[in-house]
Design an enzyme around this catalytic site. Sequence first.
Site, PDB file in Angstrom:
ATOM      1  N   GLY A  95      26.123-146.818 -31.796  1.00  0.00           N
ATOM      2  CA  GLY A  95      25.460-145.937 -32.469  1.00  0.00           C
ATOM      3  C   GLY A  95      23.907-146.028 -32.331  1.00  0.00           C
ATOM      4  O   GLY A  95      23.167-145.494 -32.852  1.00  0.00           O
ATOM      5  N   SER A  96      23.420-146.645 -31.169  1.00  0.00           N
ATOM      6  CA  SER A  96      22.085-146.808 -30.628  1.00  0.00           C
ATOM      7  C   SER A  96      21.497-145.563 -30.423  1.00  0.00           C
ATOM      8  O   SER A  96      20.339-145.522 -30.883  1.00  0.00           O
ATOM      9  CB  SER A  96      21.991-147.741 -29.687  1.00  0.00           C
ATOM     10  OG  SER A  96      22.379-147.700 -28.434  1.00  0.00           O
ATOM     11  N   ASN A  97      22.165-144.735 -29.685  1.00  0.00           N
ATOM     12  CA  ASN A  97      21.606-143.384 -29.569  1.00  0.00           C
ATOM     13  C   ASN A  97      21.528-142.593 -30.898  1.00  0.00           C
ATOM     14  O   ASN A  97      20.422-141.962 -30.846  1.00  0.00           O
ATOM     15  CB  ASN A  97      22.515-142.611 -28.550  1.00  0.00           C
ATOM     16  CG  ASN A  97      22.153-142.921 -27.206  1.00  0.00           C
ATOM     17  OD1 ASN A  97      21.135-142.629 -26.441  1.00  0.00           O
ATOM     18  ND2 ASN A  97      23.214-143.759 -26.668  1.00  0.00           N
ATOM     19  N   MET A 137      34.091-141.075 -27.665  1.00  0.00           N
ATOM     20  CA  MET A 137      35.046-141.376 -26.618  1.00  0.00           C
ATOM     21  C   MET A 137      36.425-140.713 -26.571  1.00  0.00           C
ATOM     22  O   MET A 137      37.388-141.373 -26.152  1.00  0.00           O
ATOM     23  CB  MET A 137      35.296-143.185 -26.757  1.00  0.00           C
ATOM     24  CG  MET A 137      33.965-143.827 -26.416  1.00  0.00           C
ATOM     25  SD  MET A 137      33.201-142.952 -24.699  1.00  0.00           S
ATOM     26  CE  MET A 137      31.899-144.364 -24.315  1.00  0.00           C
ATOM     27  N   ILE A 193      37.838-133.686 -26.252  1.00  0.00           N
ATOM     28  CA  ILE A 193      37.875-132.596 -27.409  1.00  0.00           C
ATOM     29  C   ILE A 193      38.603-131.268 -26.734  1.00  0.00           C
ATOM     30  O   ILE A 193      38.259-130.808 -25.903  1.00  0.00           O
ATOM     31  CB  ILE A 193      36.683-132.195 -28.029  1.00  0.00           C
ATOM     32  CG1 ILE A 193      35.954-133.495 -28.651  1.00  0.00           C
ATOM     33  CG2 ILE A 193      36.690-131.249 -29.092  1.00  0.00           C
ATOM     34  CD1 ILE A 193      34.500-133.607 -28.921  1.00  0.00           C
ATOM     35  N   ASN A 205      26.532-133.685 -24.797  1.00  0.00           N
ATOM     36  CA  ASN A 205      26.955-135.209 -24.562  1.00  0.00           C
ATOM     37  C   ASN A 205      25.972-136.061 -23.786  1.00  0.00           C
ATOM     38  O   ASN A 205      25.161-135.398 -22.923  1.00  0.00           O
ATOM     39  CB  ASN A 205      28.220-135.394 -23.942  1.00  0.00           C
ATOM     40  CG  ASN A 205      28.854-136.673 -23.602  1.00  0.00           C
ATOM     41  OD1 ASN A 205      28.557-137.594 -24.786  1.00  0.00           O
ATOM     42  ND2 ASN A 205      29.410-137.098 -22.767  1.00  0.00           N
ATOM     43  N   HIS A 221      25.575-139.241 -21.004  1.00  0.00           N
ATOM     44  CA  HIS A 221      26.327-139.931 -19.928  1.00  0.00           C
ATOM     45  C   HIS A 221      25.458-140.828 -19.070  1.00  0.00           C
ATOM     46  O   HIS A 221      24.673-140.502 -18.633  1.00  0.00           O
ATOM     47  CB  HIS A 221      27.391-139.170 -19.384  1.00  0.00           C
ATOM     48  CG  HIS A 221      28.277-140.051 -18.380  1.00  0.00           C
ATOM     49  ND1 HIS A 221      29.559-140.498 -18.805  1.00  0.00           N
ATOM     50  CD2 HIS A 221      28.188-140.301 -17.252  1.00  0.00           C
ATOM     51  CE1 HIS A 221      29.948-141.221 -18.020  1.00  0.00           C
ATOM     52  NE2 HIS A 221      29.475-141.220 -16.831  1.00  0.00           N
TER      53      HIS A 221
HETATM   54  C1  GAR Z   1      26.171-144.625 -24.326  1.00  0.00           C
HETATM   55  O1  GAR Z   1      25.599-145.442 -23.041  1.00  0.00           O
HETATM   56  C2  GAR Z   1      26.587-143.298 -23.637  1.00  0.00           C
HETATM   57  O2  GAR Z   1      25.914-142.703 -22.749  1.00  0.00           O
HETATM   58  C3  GAR Z   1      27.905-143.601 -23.341  1.00  0.00           C
HETATM   59  O3  GAR Z   1      28.578-144.553 -24.462  1.00  0.00           O
HETATM   60  C4  GAR Z   1      27.167-145.464 -24.795  1.00  0.00           C
HETATM   61  C5  GAR Z   1      27.293-145.222 -26.179  1.00  0.00           C
HETATM   62  O4  GAR Z   1      26.121-146.038 -26.847  1.00  0.00           O
HETATM   63  N1  GAR Z   1      28.814-142.358 -23.329  1.00  0.00           N
HETATM   64  C6  GAR Z   1      29.678-142.237 -22.498  1.00  0.00           C
HETATM   65  O5  GAR Z   1      29.798-143.170 -21.475  1.00  0.00           O
HETATM   66  C7  GAR Z   1      30.484-141.052 -22.363  1.00  0.00           C
HETATM   67  N2  GAR Z   1      31.059-140.660 -21.228  1.00  0.00           N
HETATM   68  P1  GAR Z   1      25.573-146.024 -28.378  1.00  0.00           P
HETATM   69  O6  GAR Z   1      26.958-146.105 -29.203  1.00  0.00           O
HETATM   70  O7  GAR Z   1      24.811-147.341 -28.552  1.00  0.00           O
HETATM   71  O8  GAR Z   1      24.818-144.935 -28.488  1.00  0.00           O
END
Ligand code: GAR
Length: 202
Positions: free
Chosen positions: A12-14, A77, A80, A93, A95
């Site tokens: 959940g950092s984003n 992850m 959908i 999303n 990536h």
């Molecule tokens: C992020 O790096 C995002 O880009 C990646 O999961 C991580 C989630 O980090 N997403 C994917 O790889 C999608 N294919 P977070 O939970 O700390 O935000």
Amino acid sequence: MKHIAVMGSGNGSNFEAIVKWFQDKSVEITCLSDVEDAFILKRAQNLRINHQFLPFEQNFEYFSKNEFDLVVLAGYMKIIPENVLKAMGKVINIHPSLLPAFKGKDAVKKAFLAGVKVSGVTVHYVDCNIDTGKIIAQYPVFIDNSMHFDEFEAEIHEIEHRLYPIVIEKVLEDKIFDFHDLMKSGCSKNKEGGGCDRCGQH
Ligand code: GAR
């Protein structure tokens, strides 16, 4: 007031970067996770953001009853299905690679091990395949020969946290923007009066 749902399965950092960006703006955020004990839900609780565990199988029912201006996937992850996507409305999303390179899981590691000299971050619309929807924005991360994996990974996440909130805001405003807007709007590493960290020229 706009309403967005942020969906994640893990850290959940984003999500936290998005909450901080919108804290003084008229955007209401709901946090949803398909993993009951995911850290993203803990973050939401600490940040006093509406949150709930939403099992994957209940997405269709939930989004048929709850409407959002935008659904933001941030480390969600699962793939959908099309009927659920339709019920969700506009879905984007993030990536951690320059798509279409390195789709799927572990993209940061895959790019690093492939020895690419430039990777980066992509924000795209979501369709029912993995990381294939229309690209909205991309931002590069350069990989020096001396760079360690940990440094590269940290830089990818730093760019994600700067890029995603800006892109979400633009999508909510229905605005088209380009790379130069991102440079100006604080996504790059520009420092006050100091120019770009890497070249010092812009
Ligand atoms: C992020 O790096 C995002 O880009 C990646 O999961 C991580 C989630 O980090 N997403 C994917 O790889 C999608 N294919 P977070 O939970 O700390 O935000």
